[in-house]
Scaffold this motif. Structure first.
Motif, mmCIF file in Angstrom:
data_model
loop_
_atom_site.group_PDB
_atom_site.id
_atom_site.type_symbol
_atom_site.label_atom_id
_atom_site.label_comp_id
_atom_site.label_asym_id
_atom_site.label_seq_id
_atom_site.Cartn_x
_atom_site.Cartn_y
_atom_site.Cartn_z
ATOM 1 N N VAL A 1 0.850 -1.180 0.000
ATOM 2 C CA VAL A 1 0.000 0.000 0.000
ATOM 3 C C VAL A 1 0.889 1.234 0.000
ATOM 4 O O VAL A 1 1.708 1.418 0.909
ATOM 5 N N ILE A 2 0.742 2.070 -1.008
ATOM 6 C CA ILE A 2 1.492 3.332 -1.071
ATOM 7 C C ILE A 2 0.607 4.398 -0.441
ATOM 8 O O ILE A 2 -0.266 4.970 -1.089
ATOM 9 N N ALA A 3 0.822 4.645 0.846
ATOM 10 C CA ALA A 3 -0.052 5.531 1.613
ATOM 11 C C ALA A 3 0.406 6.983 1.477
ATOM 12 O O ALA A 3 0.599 7.696 2.457
ATOM 13 N N CYS A 4 0.570 7.404 0.222
ATOM 14 C CA CYS A 4 1.108 8.740 -0.060
ATOM 15 C C CYS A 4 0.644 9.155 -1.448
ATOM 16 O O CYS A 4 0.918 8.446 -2.424
ATOM 17 N N ASN A 5 -0.058 10.288 -1.528
ATOM 18 C CA ASN A 5 -0.533 10.767 -2.822
ATOM 19 C C ASN A 5 0.616 11.113 -3.756
ATOM 20 O O ASN A 5 0.586 10.786 -4.949
ATOM 21 N N THR A 6 1.642 11.781 -3.235
ATOM 22 C CA THR A 6 2.761 12.196 -4.078
ATOM 23 C C THR A 6 3.436 10.993 -4.711
ATOM 24 O O THR A 6 3.691 10.964 -5.925
ATOM 25 N N ALA A 7 3.736 9.980 -3.902
ATOM 26 C CA ALA A 7 4.401 8.783 -4.417
ATOM 27 C C ALA A 7 3.507 8.018 -5.381
ATOM 28 O O ALA A 7 3.969 7.504 -6.407
ATOM 29 N N SER A 8 2.213 7.924 -5.058
ATOM 30 C CA SER A 8 1.300 7.150 -5.900
ATOM 31 C C SER A 8 1.115 7.781 -7.265
ATOM 32 O O SER A 8 1.202 7.103 -8.302
ATOM 33 N N THR A 9 0.827 9.080 -7.285
ATOM 34 C CA THR A 9 0.570 9.726 -8.569
ATOM 35 C C THR A 9 1.819 9.759 -9.441
ATOM 36 O O THR A 9 1.725 9.847 -10.669
ATOM 37 N N VAL B 1 -1.534 -1.030 -4.041
ATOM 38 C CA VAL B 1 -2.688 -0.175 -3.790
ATOM 39 C C VAL B 1 -2.164 1.246 -3.659
ATOM 40 O O VAL B 1 -1.320 1.528 -2.799
ATOM 41 N N GLY B 2 -2.648 2.140 -4.504
ATOM 42 C CA GLY B 2 -2.195 3.512 -4.463
ATOM 43 C C GLY B 2 -3.146 4.419 -3.708
ATOM 44 O O GLY B 2 -4.223 4.009 -3.255
ATOM 45 N N THR B 3 -2.727 5.656 -3.570
ATOM 46 C CA THR B 3 -3.523 6.691 -2.901
ATOM 47 C C THR B 3 -3.679 7.845 -3.874
ATOM 48 O O THR B 3 -2.688 8.426 -4.305
ATOM 49 N N VAL B 4 -4.917 8.153 -4.212
ATOM 50 C CA VAL B 4 -5.171 9.265 -5.129
ATOM 51 C C VAL B 4 -6.164 10.219 -4.477
ATOM 52 O O VAL B 4 -6.952 9.822 -3.615
ATOM 53 N N PRO B 5 -6.144 11.489 -4.851
ATOM 54 C CA PRO B 5 -7.077 12.451 -4.255
ATOM 55 C C PRO B 5 -8.528 12.012 -4.436
ATOM 56 O O PRO B 5 -8.930 11.569 -5.511
#
Length: 262
Positions: free
Chosen positions: A71-79, A95-99
């Motif tokens: 799980v990439i619990a970071c918007n900056t890293a995910s995007t 699993v990414g994190t997006v706005p």
């Protein structure tokens, strides 16, 4: 019995908000929390350099921990790096994190939504594509905060934050236009929910602060499915810091989330 963990990574302690929700949804799972504090804050990196760092770091982590999913619990890293990670490690589930732009667009009554994020997330094409796809009928204000993630880190470590500094970071989110007011602010960084009570206090009027942590945890639960189990031995899950030397305050924080360092 396969008791492989779910790995959760953030640049600092912000991803603990996701871990907290994941534990509620998946109490029988093991977790490994990784804070890339040696790279914090991600917003200061050049994009190519940060993408290369994340691909290399996840390669080491996958070998070391053999997780069920990451799980990439970071918007900056995910995007920035989610596609590169999936291409580099096609057998691993990410699993990414997006706005949370789609749910914000669905819930707003005034039609004025703000997205509070790091400057990297704000300028990324990925974010604009989400707006074009899901929020074309509402007005979305992108607000890039330079200092808020660091303020959250300091607050978690010391229990104090300069409320006027918080106000300065959130103030651009509040728009009045033709008798309408912003009614939803998307928290597009996992650090920000730690400061949400201060944000509510300093906000010029009440809004719905949209925390992505629960949605990220639910997606992780769906991705993992029935794979693996956990014996309820009660041990603390491990926390890994890429600096190798978390300070005492940070160790205290992670212990409060049921993690152990070292």
């Amino acid at each position: 019995m396969n008791d492989a963990p779910i790995l959760i990574l953030d640049s600092g302690v912000g991803g603990l908000t996701v871990l907290r929700e994941a534990r509620v949804l998946m109490p029988d799972r093991r977790f490994v929390y990784v804070a890339d504090d040696a790279g914090f804050p991600y917003g200061n990196w050049e994009e190519d350099a940060l993408r290369d760092r994340l691909v290399a770091l996840f390669g080491d982590l996958i070998v070391a921990h053999e997780p069920l999913a990451c799980v990439i619990a970071c918007n900056t890293a995910s995007t920035l790096a989610l596609n590169a990670l999936r291409q580099s490690y096609p057998r691993m589930k990410f699993v990414g994190t997006v706005p949370a732009i789609k749910p914000a667009a669905e819930r707003t009554r005034s039609g004025l939504v703000s997205v509070l994020a790091t400057p990297g997330t704000v300028r990324r094409q990925y974010t604009q594509d989400l707006i074009d796809q899901w929020a074309s009928r509402v007005s979305v204000k992108l607000v890039g905060s330079v200092a808020l993630a660091s303020l959250a880190e300091r607050y978690m470590r010391g229990g104090f934050v300069d409320e006027q500094a918080v106000l300065a970071e959130i103030a651009p989110c509040f728009i009045e236009e033709n008798g309408r007011r912003t009614d939803i602010v998307v928290l597009a960084c996992t650090h920000y929910p730690f400061l949400v009570n201060r944000m509510r206090k300093m906000a010029p009027w009440p809004v719905d602060w949209l925390d992505p942590a629960e949605a990220i945890a639910r997606q992780a639960d769906r991705v993992v499915g029935d794979a693996g189990t956990r014996s309820m031995h009660g041990d603390f899950d491990p926390a890994v810091f890429t600096s190798g030397a978390p300070d005492y305050a940070t160790q205290r924080i992670v212990r409060g989330f049921g993690l152990r360092t070292g």
